[in-house]
Motif scaffolding. Structure first.
Motif, PDB file in Angstrom:
ATOM      1  N   GLY A  94       0.819  -1.199   0.000  1.00  0.00           N
ATOM      2  CA  GLY A  94       0.000   0.000   0.000  1.00  0.00           C
ATOM      3  C   GLY A  94       0.855   1.252   0.000  1.00  0.00           C
ATOM      4  O   GLY A  94       0.553   2.229  -0.694  1.00  0.00           O
ATOM      5  N   LYS A  95       1.937   1.257   0.758  1.00  0.00           N
ATOM      6  CA  LYS A  95       2.850   2.411   0.796  1.00  0.00           C
ATOM      7  C   LYS A  95       3.512   2.602  -0.560  1.00  0.00           C
ATOM      8  O   LYS A  95       3.700   3.721  -1.022  1.00  0.00           O
ATOM      9  N   LYS A  96       3.873   1.504  -1.192  1.00  0.00           N
ATOM     10  CA  LYS A  96       4.522   1.584  -2.500  1.00  0.00           C
ATOM     11  C   LYS A  96       3.580   2.223  -3.516  1.00  0.00           C
ATOM     12  O   LYS A  96       3.980   3.089  -4.295  1.00  0.00           O
ATOM     13  N   PHE A  97       2.319   1.815  -3.487  1.00  0.00           N
ATOM     14  CA  PHE A  97       1.363   2.382  -4.429  1.00  0.00           C
ATOM     15  C   PHE A  97       1.059   3.839  -4.105  1.00  0.00           C
ATOM     16  O   PHE A  97       0.777   4.631  -5.000  1.00  0.00           O
ATOM     17  N   ASP A  98       1.122   4.197  -2.830  1.00  0.00           N
ATOM     18  CA  ASP A  98       0.937   5.604  -2.465  1.00  0.00           C
ATOM     19  C   ASP A  98       2.060   6.459  -3.042  1.00  0.00           C
ATOM     20  O   ASP A  98       1.830   7.566  -3.523  1.00  0.00           O
ATOM     21  N   LYS A  99       3.288   5.927  -2.992  1.00  0.00           N
ATOM     22  CA  LYS A  99       4.423   6.662  -3.568  1.00  0.00           C
ATOM     23  C   LYS A  99       4.245   6.822  -5.077  1.00  0.00           C
ATOM     24  O   LYS A  99       4.516   7.878  -5.641  1.00  0.00           O
ATOM     25  N   LEU A 100       3.807   5.754  -5.729  1.00  0.00           N
ATOM     26  CA  LEU A 100       3.651   5.798  -7.178  1.00  0.00           C
ATOM     27  C   LEU A 100       2.474   6.650  -7.631  1.00  0.00           C
ATOM     28  O   LEU A 100       2.477   7.177  -8.739  1.00  0.00           O
ATOM     29  N   SER A 101       1.475   6.801  -6.786  1.00  0.00           N
ATOM     30  CA  SER A 101       0.291   7.566  -7.189  1.00  0.00           C
ATOM     31  C   SER A 101       0.626   9.027  -7.437  1.00  0.00           C
ATOM     32  O   SER A 101      -0.057   9.692  -8.219  1.00  0.00           O
ATOM     33  N   LYS A 102       1.699   9.528  -6.818  1.00  0.00           N
ATOM     34  CA  LYS A 102       2.122  10.908  -7.056  1.00  0.00           C
ATOM     35  C   LYS A 102       2.593  11.100  -8.500  1.00  0.00           C
ATOM     36  O   LYS A 102       2.523  12.191  -9.035  1.00  0.00           O
ATOM     37  N   TYR A 103       3.064  10.025  -9.102  1.00  0.00           N
ATOM     38  CA  TYR A 103       3.675  10.107 -10.433  1.00  0.00           C
ATOM     39  C   TYR A 103       2.808   9.464 -11.510  1.00  0.00           C
ATOM     40  O   TYR A 103       3.316   9.078 -12.562  1.00  0.00           O
ATOM     41  N   GLN A 104       1.526   9.400 -11.277  1.00  0.00           N
ATOM     42  CA  GLN A 104       0.632   8.701 -12.193  1.00  0.00           C
ATOM     43  C   GLN A 104       0.699   9.289 -13.603  1.00  0.00           C
ATOM     44  O   GLN A 104       0.783   8.558 -14.588  1.00  0.00           O
ATOM     45  N   GLU A 105       0.703  10.589 -13.720  1.00  0.00           N
ATOM     46  CA  GLU A 105       0.750  11.241 -15.032  1.00  0.00           C
ATOM     47  C   GLU A 105       2.066  10.933 -15.752  1.00  0.00           C
ATOM     48  O   GLU A 105       2.087  10.647 -16.945  1.00  0.00           O
ATOM     49  N   LYS A 106       3.162  10.964 -15.005  1.00  0.00           N
ATOM     50  CA  LYS A 106       4.485  10.668 -15.582  1.00  0.00           C
ATOM     51  C   LYS A 106       4.553   9.205 -16.032  1.00  0.00           C
ATOM     52  O   LYS A 106       5.114   8.906 -17.089  1.00  0.00           O
ATOM     53  N   ILE A 107       3.969   8.320 -15.254  1.00  0.00           N
ATOM     54  CA  ILE A 107       3.972   6.899 -15.607  1.00  0.00           C
ATOM     55  C   ILE A 107       3.201   6.689 -16.905  1.00  0.00           C
ATOM     56  O   ILE A 107       3.646   5.949 -17.788  1.00  0.00           O
ATOM     57  N   HIS A 108       2.067   7.373 -17.037  1.00  0.00           N
ATOM     58  CA  HIS A 108       1.293   7.259 -18.277  1.00  0.00           C
ATOM     59  C   HIS A 108       2.084   7.799 -19.464  1.00  0.00           C
ATOM     60  O   HIS A 108       2.037   7.236 -20.563  1.00  0.00           O
ATOM     61  N   GLN A 109       2.815   8.859 -19.245  1.00  0.00           N
ATOM     62  CA  GLN A 109       3.616   9.435 -20.322  1.00  0.00           C
ATOM     63  C   GLN A 109       4.733   8.478 -20.745  1.00  0.00           C
ATOM     64  O   GLN A 109       4.981   8.285 -21.940  1.00  0.00           O
ATOM     65  N   VAL A 110       5.393   7.859 -19.788  1.00  0.00           N
ATOM     66  CA  VAL A 110       6.442   6.881 -20.092  1.00  0.00           C
ATOM     67  C   VAL A 110       5.851   5.699 -20.850  1.00  0.00           C
ATOM     68  O   VAL A 110       6.424   5.232 -21.851  1.00  0.00           O
ATOM     69  N   ASN A 111       4.698   5.222 -20.408  1.00  0.00           N
ATOM     70  CA  ASN A 111       4.063   4.082 -21.075  1.00  0.00           C
ATOM     71  C   ASN A 111       3.648   4.436 -22.500  1.00  0.00           C
ATOM     72  O   ASN A 111       3.756   3.609 -23.411  1.00  0.00           O
ATOM     73  N   GLN A 112       3.191   5.662 -22.701  1.00  0.00           N
ATOM     74  CA  GLN A 112       2.812   6.093 -24.048  1.00  0.00           C
ATOM     75  C   GLN A 112       4.041   6.131 -24.964  1.00  0.00           C
ATOM     76  O   GLN A 112       3.981   5.705 -26.121  1.00  0.00           O
ATOM     77  N   LEU A 113       5.171   6.606 -24.440  1.00  0.00           N
ATOM     78  CA  LEU A 113       6.401   6.626 -25.230  1.00  0.00           C
ATOM     79  C   LEU A 113       6.885   5.212 -25.532  1.00  0.00           C
ATOM     80  O   LEU A 113       7.385   4.938 -26.626  1.00  0.00           O
ATOM     81  N   ARG A 114       6.732   4.318 -24.581  1.00  0.00           N
ATOM     82  CA  ARG A 114       7.100   2.915 -24.821  1.00  0.00           C
ATOM     83  C   ARG A 114       6.224   2.309 -25.909  1.00  0.00           C
ATOM     84  O   ARG A 114       6.698   1.562 -26.770  1.00  0.00           O
ATOM     85  N   GLU A 115       4.934   2.628 -25.848  1.00  0.00           N
ATOM     86  CA  GLU A 115       3.999   2.130 -26.852  1.00  0.00           C
ATOM     87  C   GLU A 115       4.382   2.649 -28.243  1.00  0.00           C
ATOM     88  O   GLU A 115       4.362   1.898 -29.224  1.00  0.00           O
ATOM     89  N   GLU A 116       4.751   3.918 -28.308  1.00  0.00           N
ATOM     90  CA  GLU A 116       5.181   4.501 -29.584  1.00  0.00           C
ATOM     91  C   GLU A 116       6.452   3.805 -30.084  1.00  0.00           C
ATOM     92  O   GLU A 116       6.580   3.504 -31.273  1.00  0.00           O
ATOM     93  N   ARG A 117       7.395   3.532 -29.161  1.00  0.00           N
ATOM     94  CA  ARG A 117       8.631   2.854 -29.548  1.00  0.00           C
ATOM     95  C   ARG A 117       8.346   1.464 -30.104  1.00  0.00           C
ATOM     96  O   ARG A 117       8.922   1.048 -31.119  1.00  0.00           O
ATOM     97  N   LEU A 118       7.431   0.749 -29.475  1.00  0.00           N
ATOM     98  CA  LEU A 118       7.095  -0.586 -29.960  1.00  0.00           C
ATOM     99  C   LEU A 118       6.418  -0.527 -31.328  1.00  0.00           C
ATOM    100  O   LEU A 118       6.653  -1.384 -32.180  1.00  0.00           O
TER     101      LEU A 118
END
Length: 168
Positions: free
Chosen positions: A42-66
């Protein structure tokens, strides 16, 4: 007779295993480490929730790369057919042009490989930064490297298109 003995042994084994399973599940329910592990996640997901927008951006770039990688595979497949046709027909001029583009592609491959290695290192640092609690700057670095990788792959695609055009 053997069937009855085998059946009895099988049923006994099932009862024994069932009892063992019940003991383990009762132990897991009483084990406080299980609760601690759930709290830790739960603590780990709380830390990651702050960066949700950045994570989506990274995933979108990965999708574009693929997607770019998929296009490159299709272009290379098409090049194989065109190259073999040009080789059979004896079109030496087209083969010379392709040879020059191939050299450029090889240098771009080296640059791309260096960027991918850099991206891997940045992602490792990102994991450390997320554990530490402040990863905004590291996410920006990872995103920048991903953009550079995608740009390099787009350059490679344009070179592959040039090679295809010269062989047609």
């Amino acid at each position: 007779m053997k069937l009855k003995k085998g059946l009895a042994v099988g049923i006994g084994a099932l009862l024994l295993l069932g009892g063992t399973y019940q003991i383990q599940s009762a132990y897991a329910a009483d084990n406080p480490q299980t609760v601690v592990a759930k709290e830790h996640n739960g603590k780990k997901f709380d830390k990651l929730s702050k960066y949700q927008e950045k994570i989506h951006q990274v995933n979108q770039l990965r999708e574009e790369r693929l997607d770019l990688k998929k296009q490159m595979v299709e272009k290379k497949d098409q090049l194989v057919d065109l190259f073999l046709t040009a080789k059979k027909s004896g079109n030496k001029e087209a083969l010379k042009q392709v040879k020059e583009s191939k050299k450029q592609l090889k240098t771009r491959n080296g640059e791309l490989k260096a960027l991918l290695t850099k991206g891997k290192d940045e992602r490792k640092e990102l994991q450390e930064a997320v554990k530490a609690g402040d990863a905004t700057e590291q996410f920006d670095k990872v995103i920048e490297v991903q953009k550079q990788v995608n740009d390099k792959m787009k350059e490679q695609l344009s070179l592959l298109n040039q090679m295809i055009d010269s062989l047609k």
